[in-house]
Design an enzyme around this catalytic site. Structure first.
Site, PDB file in Angstrom:
ATOM      1  CE  LYS A 213       8.778 -31.285 -20.502  1.00 35.36           C
ATOM      2  NZ  LYS A 213       7.885 -30.196 -20.118  1.00 35.36           N
TER       3      LYS A 213
ATOM      4  CE  LYS B  87       4.044 -37.210 -23.936  1.00 39.22           C
ATOM      5  NZ  LYS B  87       4.019 -36.014 -24.745  1.00 39.22           N
TER       6      LYS B  87
ATOM      7  CE  LYS C 113       3.335 -29.380 -28.718  1.00 37.93           C
ATOM      8  NZ  LYS C 113       2.834 -28.559 -27.655  1.00 37.93           N
TER       9      LYS C 113
END
Ligand code: ADP
Ligand code: TRP
Length: 330
Positions: free
Chosen positions: A113, A192, A195
């Site tokens: 991330k 993957k 969102k």
């Protein structure tokens, strides 16, 4: 008899990956136990990505409506919003003081991330500690989550172990229950489904939009007449995640024989999504239209969750030597 617990972040509208990888198996596991399960909307975790209050509120209701539309019984289980139990942030601090820095710095999810962000917050870094607090606050034992959360579960066990070794046996070590069947479901771009990649399929929302998104699924340029490899095709993988086994076998045969185009496979995918989630789609629209009732359901859940949270925190404070705080009225 074991206590089941899981959370879903309100960082967006739930998608097919969340339904198959988390919500539906969690409800099934929760219903299989006599003891009420703890199921919550992780809105504090969502703050690591969402900074718009309106969007956060909307997402929270969307996630709540999804759980209920998928069959969660809020009378049997404890269904609540993470932020309605502020005790969790207090426990997260105590746990963070026992969490080795390198364990968080090396977490895959943090590395992944943070690589995609211009600005990396301390909240993103300590995200797994808050997750450990979610689990340990309620003495949960079985934690159904997707494979991508496996490391977070290991971190939770490590933190619980460190706490118990330091202060005495307070916490049970939770066990992750991973969905082998769905594994990591791909999104419309083949990565993957997430969102954060904007590659999701919202199977409970508008059907025209669902069809548009399915048509956008990335495929290779193998001509219609040629045989195709189902294993590397996103359309096939998505189909296989929802369709009955005989229909999947049939589509596999068509792929390998050739003469079957990706647009036909996409039509079949749309049809299976439309039928499989018809009941849930209708229930979702009803819950979503009635935020007053949704709010009442969440408040009742929060009361039950807090009763448990306060008991755990009293034990923890006594164990770590914060006696005085115990006397304050809560
Ligand atoms: P997102 O990646 O869309 O932000 P979350 O991290 O909120 O999703 O995931 C919520 C739950 O859904 C987790 O238990 C996660 O493992 C599961 N999940 C999310 N994406 C997928 C996927 N593509 N395939 C299977 N399970 C998934
Ligand atoms: N981090 C989880 C996810 O993104 C959501 C979550 C937060 C969670 N707290 C939890 C899952 C506690 C299980 C238990 O999917």
């Amino acid at each position: 008899m074991s206590r089941v617990l899981t959370g879903i972040q309100s960082s967006g509208k739930p998608h097919l990956g969340n339904l198959l990888g988390a919500i539906l198996p969690a409800i099934e596991l929760a219903d299989s136990q006599e003891e009420p399960a703890f199921l919550f909307i992780a809105d504090l975790h969502a703050l690591t990505t969402i900074r718009n209050p309106e969007v956060l509120r909307e997402n929270t209701y969307a996630v709540a409506a999804t759980w209920l539309a998928c069959g969660l019984n809020p009378e049997k289980h404890v269904f609540f919003r993470q932020s309605d139990v502020p005790e969790v942030t207090e426990l997260a601090w105590y746990l963070s003081c026992l969490t080795p820095y390198p364990m968080l710095a090396n977490a895959h999810s943090f590395k992944e991330k943070s690589a995609n962000l211009a600005e990396i917050s301390a909240g993103l870094f300590t995200y797994p500690v808050l997750m450990a607090a979610d689990i340990l606050l309620y003495n949960a034992e079985l934690i159904p989550v997707g494979k991508d959360q496996q490391q977070h579960l290991e971190i939770t066990r490590d933190i619980a172990g460190a706490f118990n070794r330091t202060y005495g046996e307070i916490f049970k070590l939770p066990q992750g229950i991973f969905q082998e069947k769905t594994m990591v479901l791909p999104g419309i771009d083949g990565r993957k489904m997430s969102k954060s990649y904007g590659n999701t399929l919202d199977v409970l929302g508008d059907l025209d939009e669902l069809l548009r998104r399915i048509k956008r699924i990335k495929t290779d340029s193998t001509p219609v007449e040629m045989p195709k490899n189902p294993e590397t095709c996103t359309v096939f993988q998505l189909y296989a995640s929802v369709a009955p086994p005989d229909a999947v076998a049939e589509m596999r045969k068509r792929y390998t024989e050739g003469g079957y185009g990706y647009s036909q496979a996409k039509e079949a995918l749309y049809e299976v999504m439309r039928h499989r989630f018809a009941k849930e789609r209708e229930a979702y629209a009803q819950w979503r239209a009635d935020t007053t009732t949704l709010e009442q359901v969440l408040q009742r859940g929060a009361e039950k969750a807090r009763a448990e949270a306060v008991k755990t925190l009293a034990k923890v404070r006594r164990a770590i030597g914060l006696e005085g705080i115990d006397k304050r009225s809560r």
